[in-house]
Enzyme design. Structure first.
Site, PDB file in Angstrom:
ATOM      1  N   ILE A  17       0.787  -1.158  -0.089  1.00  0.00           N
ATOM      2  CA  ILE A  17      -0.044  -0.029  -0.136  1.00  0.00           C
ATOM      3  C   ILE A  17       1.096   1.421   0.085  1.00  0.00           C
ATOM      4  CG2 ILE A  17      -1.732   1.270   1.270  1.00  0.00           C
ATOM      5  CD1 ILE A  17      -2.831  -1.559   2.231  1.00  0.00           C
ATOM      6  N   ASN A  90       2.302   4.597   7.338  1.00  0.00           N
ATOM      7  CA  ASN A  90       1.585   3.593   6.700  1.00  0.00           C
ATOM      8  C   ASN A  90       2.503   2.336   7.230  1.00  0.00           C
ATOM      9  OD1 ASN A  90       0.687   1.761   4.306  1.00  0.00           O
ATOM     10  ND2 ASN A  90       2.923   1.802   4.154  1.00  0.00           N
ATOM     11  N   SER A 139      -4.387   2.368  10.688  1.00  0.00           N
ATOM     12  CA  SER A 139      -4.995   1.466  11.523  1.00  0.00           C
ATOM     13  C   SER A 139      -5.602   0.165  10.590  1.00  0.00           C
ATOM     14  CB  SER A 139      -6.370   1.735  12.057  1.00  0.00           C
ATOM     15  OG  SER A 139      -7.165   0.888  13.178  1.00  0.00           O
ATOM     16  N   SER A 140      -6.522  -0.787  11.123  1.00  0.00           N
ATOM     17  CA  SER A 140      -7.050  -1.830  10.259  1.00  0.00           C
ATOM     18  C   SER A 140      -8.545  -2.028  10.511  1.00  0.00           C
ATOM     19  CB  SER A 140      -6.231  -3.157  10.600  1.00  0.00           C
ATOM     20  OG  SER A 140      -6.803  -4.220  10.161  1.00  0.00           O
ATOM     21  N   TYR A 153      -2.386  -8.138  16.715  1.00  0.00           N
ATOM     22  CA  TYR A 153      -2.292  -7.086  15.459  1.00  0.00           C
ATOM     23  C   TYR A 153      -3.416  -6.006  15.772  1.00  0.00           C
ATOM     24  CZ  TYR A 153      -2.772  -5.325  10.632  1.00  0.00           C
ATOM     25  OH  TYR A 153      -2.921  -4.607   9.580  1.00  0.00           O
ATOM     26  N   LYS A 157      -3.270  -2.019  16.507  1.00  0.00           N
ATOM     27  CA  LYS A 157      -4.030  -0.891  15.584  1.00  0.00           C
ATOM     28  C   LYS A 157      -5.009  -0.024  16.496  1.00  0.00           C
ATOM     29  CE  LYS A 157      -1.759  -1.732  11.826  1.00  0.00           C
ATOM     30  NZ  LYS A 157      -1.151  -0.597  11.244  1.00  0.00           N
ATOM     31  N   THR A 187      -1.507  -7.374  -0.526  1.00  0.00           N
ATOM     32  CA  THR A 187      -0.157  -7.156  -0.504  1.00  0.00           C
ATOM     33  C   THR A 187       0.290  -8.498  -0.032  1.00  0.00           C
ATOM     34  OG1 THR A 187      -0.433  -6.265   1.788  1.00  0.00           O
ATOM     35  CG2 THR A 187      -0.878  -4.723  -0.093  1.00  0.00           C
TER      36      THR A 187
HETATM   37  N1  LIG Z   1      -2.807  -5.331   3.647  1.00  0.00           N
HETATM   38  C1  LIG Z   1      -3.986  -5.304   4.133  1.00  0.00           C
HETATM   39  O1  LIG Z   1      -4.893  -6.117   4.130  1.00  0.00           O
HETATM   40  C2  LIG Z   1      -3.868  -4.256   5.205  1.00  0.00           C
HETATM   41  C3  LIG Z   1      -5.431  -4.127   5.846  1.00  0.00           C
HETATM   42  C4  LIG Z   1      -5.405  -3.247   6.893  1.00  0.00           C
HETATM   43  C5  LIG Z   1      -4.319  -2.484   7.309  1.00  0.00           C
HETATM   44  N2  LIG Z   1      -3.101  -2.571   6.742  1.00  0.00           N
HETATM   45  C6  LIG Z   1      -2.298  -1.816   7.159  1.00  0.00           C
HETATM   46  O2  LIG Z   1      -1.545  -1.004   6.074  1.00  0.00           O
HETATM   47  C7  LIG Z   1      -0.244  -0.857   6.165  1.00  0.00           C
HETATM   48  C8  LIG Z   1       0.576  -1.190   4.909  1.00  0.00           C
HETATM   49  O3  LIG Z   1       0.412  -2.498   4.801  1.00  0.00           O
HETATM   50  P1  LIG Z   1       0.634  -3.497   3.654  1.00  0.00           P
HETATM   51  O4  LIG Z   1      -0.245  -4.528   3.480  1.00  0.00           O
HETATM   52  O5  LIG Z   1       1.132  -2.670   2.411  1.00  0.00           O
HETATM   53  O6  LIG Z   1       2.346  -4.180   4.232  1.00  0.00           O
HETATM   54  P2  LIG Z   1       3.609  -4.577   3.316  1.00  0.00           P
HETATM   55  O7  LIG Z   1       3.321  -5.248   1.895  1.00  0.00           O
HETATM   56  O8  LIG Z   1       4.184  -6.008   4.157  1.00  0.00           O
HETATM   57  O9  LIG Z   1       4.514  -3.430   3.421  1.00  0.00           O
HETATM   58  C9  LIG Z   1       4.913  -2.827   4.823  1.00  0.00           C
HETATM   59  C10 LIG Z   1       5.698  -1.766   4.461  1.00  0.00           C
HETATM   60  O10 LIG Z   1       6.173  -1.471   5.843  1.00  0.00           O
HETATM   61  C11 LIG Z   1       7.748  -1.406   5.801  1.00  0.00           C
HETATM   62  N3  LIG Z   1       8.098  -1.581   7.342  1.00  0.00           N
HETATM   63  C12 LIG Z   1       8.025  -2.475   8.120  1.00  0.00           C
HETATM   64  N4  LIG Z   1       8.606  -2.388   8.797  1.00  0.00           N
HETATM   65  C13 LIG Z   1       9.026  -1.226   9.195  1.00  0.00           C
HETATM   66  C14 LIG Z   1       9.751  -0.467  10.197  1.00  0.00           C
HETATM   67  N5  LIG Z   1      10.066  -0.930  11.165  1.00  0.00           N
HETATM   68  N6  LIG Z   1      10.199   0.895   9.762  1.00  0.00           N
HETATM   69  C15 LIG Z   1       9.998   1.328   8.566  1.00  0.00           C
HETATM   70  N7  LIG Z   1       9.447   0.572   7.440  1.00  0.00           N
HETATM   71  C16 LIG Z   1       8.988  -0.563   7.999  1.00  0.00           C
HETATM   72  C17 LIG Z   1       8.105  -2.266   4.952  1.00  0.00           C
HETATM   73  O11 LIG Z   1       9.311  -2.170   4.378  1.00  0.00           O
HETATM   74  P3  LIG Z   1      10.638  -2.890   4.883  1.00  0.00           P
HETATM   75  O12 LIG Z   1       9.976  -4.157   5.199  1.00  0.00           O
HETATM   76  O13 LIG Z   1      11.797  -2.573   4.053  1.00  0.00           O
HETATM   77  O14 LIG Z   1      10.882  -2.114   6.189  1.00  0.00           O
HETATM   78  C18 LIG Z   1       7.155  -1.993   3.802  1.00  0.00           C
HETATM   79  O15 LIG Z   1       7.425  -1.135   3.034  1.00  0.00           O
HETATM   80  C19 LIG Z   1       0.028  -1.329   7.501  1.00  0.00           C
HETATM   81  O16 LIG Z   1       0.115  -0.495   8.454  1.00  0.00           O
HETATM   82  C20 LIG Z   1      -0.849  -2.450   7.608  1.00  0.00           C
HETATM   83  O17 LIG Z   1      -0.889  -2.840   9.028  1.00  0.00           O
HETATM   84  C21 LIG Z   1      -3.018  -3.385   5.461  1.00  0.00           C
END
Ligand SMILES: NC(=O)c1ccc[n+]([C@@H]2O[C@H](COP(=O)([O-])OP(=O)(O)OC[C@H]3O[C@@H](n4cnc5c(N)ncnc54)[C@H](OP(=O)(O)O)[C@@H]3O)[C@@H](O)[C@H]2O)c1
Length: 244
Positions: A17, A90, A139-140, A153, A157, A187
């Site tokens: 995202i 994010n 959040s989520s 998790y 959030k 993702t």
């Molecule tokens: N996908 C879903 O279904 C969903 C639903 C609700 C909410 N969300 C929320 O949306 C956000 C993005 O999720 P996503 O699905 O896009 O996850 P993702 O594909 O796993 O990407 C997560 C990103 O966060 C970075 N990251 C992880 N730990 C970090 C740290 N300690 N410091 C800085 N960067 C860090 C990762 O890069 P590095 O590994 O290089 O650090 C990556 O760029 C999150 O907050 C997640 O909880 C996602």
């Protein structure tokens, strides 16, 4: 170009995202700081993609859970672009296990990145974000559900949501502070370890019978980053296709 001349810091923008947010905000005129903690190649890809399309972006590696690295992240952004107008919090991690199976490390990891990470960036934003800026915390929608394996998790959030509400009344200076709560989005974080059957079941829980694409979420961030959303503050906005 509704973000012309805005400087926007997106944490966790190497993948998923966050990457889509960085691309869309840059397309709309923002100068973007692409943060990550571990994926140099992917973060550089995000920036190269933006520059190839005529945009402006830099990579700054920093672990949001480490205070000194977050100070460096903000200072580097300001040194490069002169200010930060919008903070998109994010970066996040998810470890889905039943409470009985979680280790101390699973607890620490999720609370360090998801909660301490937001805490650290809000502390920096207090003095370093520009007047009349915007903060968007992640959040989520799982916070409103009772999904087995999501307790820690979702608890992390829920803490983000409450920090959002309180901080929106603390920071002042015309800055709006909101949380965005996506539902299941296609993702790595969501797909990792899930069978097709589970993915189908979760897709069927919203009104559109599909997973969100990262762009569905990025478009909401575009609005929340723009001056058009200024009067929305202290809110948690669901982006989940009527999941909950
Ligand atoms: N996908 C879903 O279904 C969903 C639903 C609700 C909410 N969300 C929320 O949306 C956000 C993005 O999720 P996503 O699905 O896009 O996850 P993702 O594909 O796993 O990407 C997560 C990103 O966060 C970075 N990251 C992880 N730990 C970090 C740290 N300690 N410091 C800085 N960067 C860090 C990762 O890069 P590095 O590994 O290089 O650090 C990556 O760029 C999150 O907050 C997640 O909880 C996602």
């Amino acid at each position: 170009m509704i973000l012309e001349n805005k400087v926007i810091l997106v944490t966790g923008a190497s993948k998923g995202i966050g990457k889509e947010i960085a691309l869309l905000l840059a397309k709309n005129g923002a100068k973007v700081i692409v943060n990550h903690s571990n994926s140099d190649k992917e973060a550089n890809n995000t920036v190269n993609n933006i520059i190839k399309n005529g945009g402006n972006a830099i990579v700054v590696k920093a672990d949001v859970s480490i205070r000194e690295e977050v100070t460096y992240l903000f200072d580097k952004a300001i040194e490069t672009y002169g200010r930060i107008d919008v903070l998109v919090n994010n970066a996040g991690v998810m470890i889905s296990k039943k409470i009985k199976d979680n280790t101390q490390e699973d607890f620490t990891k999720q609370f360090n990145v998801n909660v301490r990470g937001v805490f650290n960036t809000l502390q920096e934003a207090e003095s370093k974000l520009a007047d009349n800026g915007n903060i968007i915390n992640f959040s989520s929608s799982t916070v409103k559900l009772m999904f087995p394996t999501y307790a820690l998790y979702s608890a992390s959030k829920a803490a983000v949501e409450q920090m959002t509400r309180v901080f929106s009344k603390e920071i002042g200076r015309g800055i709006s502070v909101n949380a965005l709560a996506p539902g299941a989005t296609e993702t790595e974080l969501f797909l990792k370890g899930k069978s097709q059957e589970t993915i189908n079941k979760l897709s069927a829980m919203n009104a559109f019978d599909r997973l969100a694409k990262p762009i569905d979420i990025a478009r909401v961030v575009l609005f929340l980053s723009s001056d058009d959303s200024k009067w929305i503050s202290g809110q948690v906005i669901g982006a989940n296709g009527a999941l909950v």
